[in-house]
Design an enzyme around this catalytic site. Structure first.
Site, PDB file in Angstrom:
ATOM      1  N   LYS A   1     -10.689   1.151 -16.213  1.00 13.83           N
ATOM      2  CA  LYS A   1     -11.230  -0.172 -15.914  1.00 13.83           C
ATOM      3  C   LYS A   1     -11.528  -0.971 -17.186  1.00 13.83           C
ATOM      4  O   LYS A   1     -11.366  -2.202 -17.198  1.00 13.83           O
ATOM      5  CB  LYS A   1     -12.471  -0.054 -15.030  1.00 13.83           C
ATOM      6  CG  LYS A   1     -12.181   0.493 -13.642  1.00 13.83           C
ATOM      7  CD  LYS A   1     -11.127  -0.332 -12.900  1.00 13.83           C
ATOM      8  CE  LYS A   1     -10.914   0.161 -11.480  1.00 13.83           C
ATOM      9  NZ  LYS A   1      -9.900  -0.647 -10.744  1.00 13.83           N
TER      10      LYS A   1
ATOM     11  N   THR B   1     -17.371   0.570   0.657  1.00 13.88           N
ATOM     12  CA  THR B   1     -15.950   0.655   1.005  1.00 13.88           C
ATOM     13  C   THR B   1     -15.616   2.108   1.299  1.00 13.88           C
ATOM     14  O   THR B   1     -16.478   2.988   1.249  1.00 13.88           O
ATOM     15  CB  THR B   1     -15.048   0.170  -0.150  1.00 13.88           C
ATOM     16  OG1 THR B   1     -15.122   1.113  -1.225  1.00 13.88           O
ATOM     17  CG2 THR B   1     -15.433  -1.217  -0.628  1.00 13.88           C
TER      18      THR B   1
ATOM     19  N   ASN C   1      -5.085  -4.724  -7.066  1.00 15.37           N
ATOM     20  CA  ASN C   1      -6.318  -4.148  -6.548  1.00 15.37           C
ATOM     21  C   ASN C   1      -6.262  -2.640  -6.333  1.00 15.37           C
ATOM     22  O   ASN C   1      -7.306  -1.980  -6.339  1.00 15.37           O
ATOM     23  CB  ASN C   1      -6.635  -4.855  -5.216  1.00 15.37           C
ATOM     24  CG  ASN C   1      -7.607  -4.090  -4.363  1.00 15.37           C
ATOM     25  OD1 ASN C   1      -8.793  -4.054  -4.644  1.00 15.37           O
ATOM     26  ND2 ASN C   1      -7.102  -3.468  -3.295  1.00 15.37           N
TER      27      ASN C   1
ATOM     28  N   ASP D   1       0.860  -1.178   0.000  1.00  8.92           N
ATOM     29  CA  ASP D   1       0.000   0.000   0.000  1.00  8.92           C
ATOM     30  C   ASP D   1       0.893   1.222   0.000  1.00  8.92           C
ATOM     31  O   ASP D   1       2.064   1.149   0.388  1.00  8.92           O
ATOM     32  CB  ASP D   1      -0.914   0.015   1.236  1.00  8.92           C
ATOM     33  CG  ASP D   1      -2.182   0.825   1.008  1.00  8.92           C
ATOM     34  OD1 ASP D   1      -3.243   0.213   0.815  1.00  8.92           O
ATOM     35  OD2 ASP D   1      -2.105   2.065   1.006  1.00  8.92           O
TER      36      ASP D   1
ATOM     37  N   TYR E   1     -11.878   6.932 -14.775  1.00  9.60           N
ATOM     38  CA  TYR E   1     -12.100   5.646 -14.124  1.00  9.60           C
ATOM     39  C   TYR E   1     -12.643   4.619 -15.112  1.00  9.60           C
ATOM     40  O   TYR E   1     -12.176   3.466 -15.159  1.00  9.60           O
ATOM     41  CB  TYR E   1     -13.067   5.828 -12.958  1.00  9.60           C
ATOM     42  CG  TYR E   1     -13.209   4.634 -12.054  1.00  9.60           C
ATOM     43  CD1 TYR E   1     -12.351   4.449 -10.975  1.00  9.60           C
ATOM     44  CD2 TYR E   1     -14.201   3.680 -12.272  1.00  9.60           C
ATOM     45  CE1 TYR E   1     -12.481   3.352 -10.134  1.00  9.60           C
ATOM     46  CE2 TYR E   1     -14.344   2.587 -11.453  1.00  9.60           C
ATOM     47  CZ  TYR E   1     -13.480   2.427 -10.375  1.00  9.60           C
ATOM     48  OH  TYR E   1     -13.617   1.322  -9.553  1.00  9.60           O
TER      49      TYR E   1
END
Length: 251
Positions: A160, A191, A90, A37, A156
């Site tokens: 994707k 999330t 991810n 991370d 985005y």
């Protein structure tokens, strides 16, 4: 026997959300986990949680939008555990919200780097190590927006869509060498990326309305699929996109 006994896995964006949940699930199923991370305290926290639960993990700080840091991440994994079997690419951000005609160029560059280029950089260095083992498994985090558009989110959406294309190419190029790659496409899920939307009831209700099940998804509903795709139970699954979207794409 655990599903991933003896495997070594990298998880990017492992400090929160899907990444944290997946890191923990991989470890519960017997994998040794390299948690990555950009936020050091959150990543270390995930690794500590795993170790407190008697799993094996360590943290490597990495900005996945930088190819050298992706390369170093793989090197650290191999130095620590001797090989690499699994990767869950991810890490990602939501990015700015604006129509294409006024979308900030710097915001576009940032979203593409973090959400798309990072997946290429990751696989660029993950694949050679997997080949040394005779194969491996990659799961890339896409989105329902890898299949459809969403007004105001061109960066985005483009990123994707690109992730799904990269995933298909890995299958074509490396399937015969024992490497499988698949992409997972969640609908809108509860999330940290959607948490702020709960303060805007109209926006939140709109997102809920896009899902025929009448709710947003849960993290555990996504990571269970990632686990299955990462295991030998999905041994004939390659180059595919798997939506987990509460019926979003059925509309």
């Amino acid at each position: 026997m655990s599903l991933l006994e003896g495997k070594v896995a990298i998880v990017t964006g492992g400090g929160s959300g899907f990444g944290r949940a997946m890191s923990q699930l991989y470890a519960e199923e017997g994998a040794k986990v390299i948690v990555s991370d950009i936020v050091e305290d959150k990543g270390n926290e995930t690794a500590d949680m795993i170790m407190q639960n008697k799993g094996e993990a360590f943290f490597v700080k990495a900005d996945v939008s930088v190819p050298e840091e992706c390369e170093n991440l793989v090197k650290q994994a191999v130095a620590k555990f001797g090989k690499l079997d699994l990767a869950f690419n991810n890490a990602g951000i939501g990015g700015a919200s604006a129509p294409i005609g006024s979308y900030p160029v710097d915001a576009w560059d940032k979203v593409i780097k973090i959400n798309l280029s990072s997946v290429f950089y990751g696989m660029r260095y993950q694949i050679p190590e997997m080949l040394k083992n005779g194969g491996g498994v990659i799961v890339n985090m896409a989105s329902i927006l890898g299949q459809v558009g969403f007004a105001g989110s061109c960066g985005y959406v483009a990123a994707k869509h690109g992730v799904i294309g990269l995933t298909k190419n890995v299958a074509l190029e490396y399937g015969k060498h024992g490497i499988r790659a698949n992409a997972v496409g969640p609908g809108f899920v509860e999330t940290h990326l959607t948490h702020d939307l709960t303060n805007d009831k109209a926006c939140y209700d709109y997102l809920v309305s896009k899902h025929p099940m009448g709710r947003l998804g849960k993290v555990e509903e996504i990571v269970d699929l990632v686990l299955w795709l990462s295991s030998d139970r999905a041994s004939f699954c390659n180059g595919a996109y798997y939506p987990v979207d509460g019926g979003y794409l059925a509309k």
